[in-house]
Design a protein around this motif. Structure first.
Motif, PDB file in Angstrom:
ATOM      1  N   ARG A  48      78.981  73.687   5.564  1.00  0.00           N
ATOM      2  CA  ARG A  48      78.091  72.705   4.941  1.00  0.00           C
ATOM      3  C   ARG A  48      78.482  72.465   3.496  1.00  0.00           C
ATOM      4  NH1 ARG A  48      72.600  75.199   3.847  1.00  0.00           N
ATOM      5  NH2 ARG A  48      73.825  75.917   2.070  1.00  0.00           N
ATOM      6  N   ASN A  49      78.777  73.547   2.778  1.00  0.00           N
ATOM      7  CA  ASN A  49      79.162  73.412   1.381  1.00  0.00           C
ATOM      8  C   ASN A  49      80.490  72.679   1.233  1.00  0.00           C
ATOM      9  OD1 ASN A  49      76.862  74.790   0.596  1.00  0.00           O
ATOM     10  ND2 ASN A  49      77.884  76.771   0.400  1.00  0.00           N
ATOM     11  N   ALA A  50      81.431  72.973   2.141  1.00  0.00           N
ATOM     12  CA  ALA A  50      82.729  72.303   2.097  1.00  0.00           C
ATOM     13  C   ALA A  50      82.571  70.803   2.318  1.00  0.00           C
ATOM     14  CB  ALA A  50      83.671  72.904   3.146  1.00  0.00           C
ATOM     15  N   LEU A  51      81.727  70.422   3.281  1.00  0.00           N
ATOM     16  CA  LEU A  51      81.481  69.002   3.535  1.00  0.00           C
ATOM     17  C   LEU A  51      80.857  68.321   2.325  1.00  0.00           C
ATOM     18  CD1 LEU A  51      80.165  68.967   7.226  1.00  0.00           C
ATOM     19  CD2 LEU A  51      82.317  68.002   6.364  1.00  0.00           C
ATOM     20  N   LEU A  52      79.949  69.028   1.652  1.00  0.00           N
ATOM     21  CA  LEU A  52      79.324  68.461   0.455  1.00  0.00           C
ATOM     22  C   LEU A  52      80.366  68.180  -0.613  1.00  0.00           C
ATOM     23  CD1 LEU A  52      76.773  67.720  -1.174  1.00  0.00           C
ATOM     24  CD2 LEU A  52      76.701  70.107  -1.929  1.00  0.00           C
ATOM     25  N   TRP A  53      81.242  69.140  -0.857  1.00  0.00           N
ATOM     26  CA  TRP A  53      82.296  68.945  -1.860  1.00  0.00           C
ATOM     27  C   TRP A  53      83.210  67.790  -1.472  1.00  0.00           C
ATOM     28  CZ3 TRP A  53      83.183  71.295  -6.568  1.00  0.00           C
ATOM     29  CH2 TRP A  53      82.375  72.393  -6.887  1.00  0.00           C
ATOM     30  N   ILE A  54      83.611  67.739  -0.218  1.00  0.00           N
ATOM     31  CA  ILE A  54      84.533  66.695   0.239  1.00  0.00           C
ATOM     32  C   ILE A  54      83.908  65.314   0.125  1.00  0.00           C
ATOM     33  CG2 ILE A  54      85.709  65.754   2.275  1.00  0.00           C
ATOM     34  CD1 ILE A  54      86.108  68.721   3.169  1.00  0.00           C
ATOM     35  N   PHE A  55      82.687  65.158   0.630  1.00  0.00           N
ATOM     36  CA  PHE A  55      82.038  63.852   0.606  1.00  0.00           C
ATOM     37  C   PHE A  55      81.662  63.427  -0.812  1.00  0.00           C
ATOM     38  CE2 PHE A  55      81.198  64.381   5.220  1.00  0.00           C
ATOM     39  CZ  PHE A  55      81.635  63.126   5.636  1.00  0.00           C
ATOM     40  N   ALA A  56      81.099  64.340  -1.576  1.00  0.00           N
ATOM     41  CA  ALA A  56      80.654  63.981  -2.925  1.00  0.00           C
ATOM     42  C   ALA A  56      81.831  63.601  -3.814  1.00  0.00           C
ATOM     43  CB  ALA A  56      79.860  65.124  -3.542  1.00  0.00           C
ATOM     44  N   LEU A  57      82.837  64.449  -3.862  1.00  0.00           N
ATOM     45  CA  LEU A  57      83.986  64.160  -4.726  1.00  0.00           C
ATOM     46  C   LEU A  57      84.833  63.017  -4.171  1.00  0.00           C
ATOM     47  CD1 LEU A  57      85.114  67.775  -5.730  1.00  0.00           C
ATOM     48  CD2 LEU A  57      83.665  66.182  -6.989  1.00  0.00           C
ATOM     49  N   GLY A  58      85.008  62.996  -2.854  1.00  0.00           N
ATOM     50  CA  GLY A  58      85.822  61.946  -2.249  1.00  0.00           C
ATOM     51  C   GLY A  58      85.229  60.564  -2.450  1.00  0.00           C
ATOM     52  N   ILE A  59      83.942  60.414  -2.209  1.00  0.00           N
ATOM     53  CA  ILE A  59      83.303  59.109  -2.355  1.00  0.00           C
ATOM     54  C   ILE A  59      83.161  58.737  -3.823  1.00  0.00           C
ATOM     55  CG2 ILE A  59      81.106  57.875  -2.012  1.00  0.00           C
ATOM     56  CD1 ILE A  59      81.001  59.091   0.753  1.00  0.00           C
ATOM     57  N   ALA A  60      82.971  59.733  -4.690  1.00  0.00           N
ATOM     58  CA  ALA A  60      82.918  59.439  -6.124  1.00  0.00           C
ATOM     59  C   ALA A  60      84.235  58.821  -6.594  1.00  0.00           C
ATOM     60  CB  ALA A  60      82.623  60.713  -6.911  1.00  0.00           C
ATOM     61  N   VAL A  61      85.341  59.439  -6.200  1.00  0.00           N
ATOM     62  CA  VAL A  61      86.659  58.900  -6.583  1.00  0.00           C
ATOM     63  C   VAL A  61      86.884  57.537  -5.935  1.00  0.00           C
ATOM     64  CG1 VAL A  61      89.153  59.254  -6.394  1.00  0.00           C
ATOM     65  CG2 VAL A  61      87.654  61.176  -6.989  1.00  0.00           C
ATOM     66  N   PHE A  62      86.529  57.416  -4.666  1.00  0.00           N
ATOM     67  CA  PHE A  62      86.699  56.146  -3.957  1.00  0.00           C
ATOM     68  C   PHE A  62      85.882  55.028  -4.607  1.00  0.00           C
ATOM     69  CE2 PHE A  62      85.348  53.224  -0.506  1.00  0.00           C
ATOM     70  CZ  PHE A  62      86.599  52.744  -0.136  1.00  0.00           C
ATOM     71  N   SER A  63      84.734  55.367  -5.160  1.00  0.00           N
ATOM     72  CA  SER A  63      83.868  54.358  -5.780  1.00  0.00           C
ATOM     73  C   SER A  63      84.488  53.748  -7.028  1.00  0.00           C
ATOM     74  CB  SER A  63      82.513  54.987  -6.139  1.00  0.00           C
ATOM     75  OG  SER A  63      81.843  55.436  -4.981  1.00  0.00           O
ATOM     76  N   TRP A  64      85.417  54.475  -7.631  1.00  0.00           N
ATOM     77  CA  TRP A  64      86.086  53.952  -8.837  1.00  0.00           C
ATOM     78  C   TRP A  64      87.326  53.122  -8.506  1.00  0.00           C
ATOM     79  CZ3 TRP A  64      85.131  59.455 -10.744  1.00  0.00           C
ATOM     80  CH2 TRP A  64      83.985  59.499 -11.545  1.00  0.00           C
TER      81      TRP A  64
END
Length: 206
Positions: free
Chosen positions: A10-26
């Motif tokens: 669960r924690n790994a998914l949180l890191w992947i989605f949060a950081l991945g989508i944050a970078v993608f949003s830029w």
């Protein structure tokens, strides 16, 4: 062992989605708004300050979520936790105000306007209240309100998943987008409220 693995996953998914989508949003910084965010590009022309405040700072808040939920960091480096919390709150203040203005002026119709508008108000208020509780030293209540804030921050994740699903099923954007304006955050908040009814889960998350 199984529980530990589930928590780690669960924690790994949180890191992947949060950081991945944050970078993608830029991505608009590289490809431009017209090419990467065509369906909301009209905001960039009509109200650039609100638009870039929202799309520029919302990813900052999202990227900071895993760090704020990092229990070891909070316990061993409380100063860093507080500093990140201030950055998180500032990012939401800037992005939330911008997002509220965009919601009030969206071309997607009143259903989307109300959905995103209420999201912005709740995002600002839960975060502000949570930070205020921390400043008053009420750590337990602070954690509860920040879980609500984070649930709303993660609307950035659920929104993109739902947009992808709508495109996969070829649902017209004028149908999908107003629904997603509500579906991206209401379930998140309901799940957060259910979790808050279990003190053990609150302790594990926060």
């Amino acid at each position: 062992m199984l529980v530990t693995g589930m928590v780690w996953g669960r924690n790994a998914l949180l890191w992947i989605f949060a950081l991945g989508i944050a970078v993608f949003s830029w991505r608009f910084m590289v490809g431009g708004v017209e090419a990467t965010m065509a369906f909301v590009a009209y905001h960039a022309e009509a109200r650039p300050l609100a638009f870039f405040a929202h799309v520029g700072f919302a990813p900052v808040a999202l990227a900071l979520v895993p760090f704020q939920l990092w229990q070891g960091l909070r316990q061993k480096r409380p100063f860093v936790h507080r500093l990140i919390g201030r950055l998180y709150g500032l990012a939401i203040l800037i992005s939330g105000v911008g997002g509220l203005w965009l919601a009030l002026n969206t071309a997607a119709g009143p259903v989307a306007s109300w959905g995103f508008g209420i999201l912005a108000v709740l995002w600002l208020s839960t975060t502000g209240w949570g930070i205020g509780l921390a400043m008053r030293g009420d750590r337990v209540a602070h954690r509860r309100w920040m879980i609500r804030s984070i649930a709303l921050t993660l609307a950035a994740v659920t929104l993109r998943i739902q947009l992808l699903v709508s495109m996969m099923f070829d649902i017209p954007m004028d149908v999908a987008y107003p629904a997603i304006a509500w579906l991206c955050w209401v379930p998140n908040l309901l799940i957060a409220e259910l979790m808050l009814r279990n003190p053990r889960r609150v302790a594990a998350i926060a």
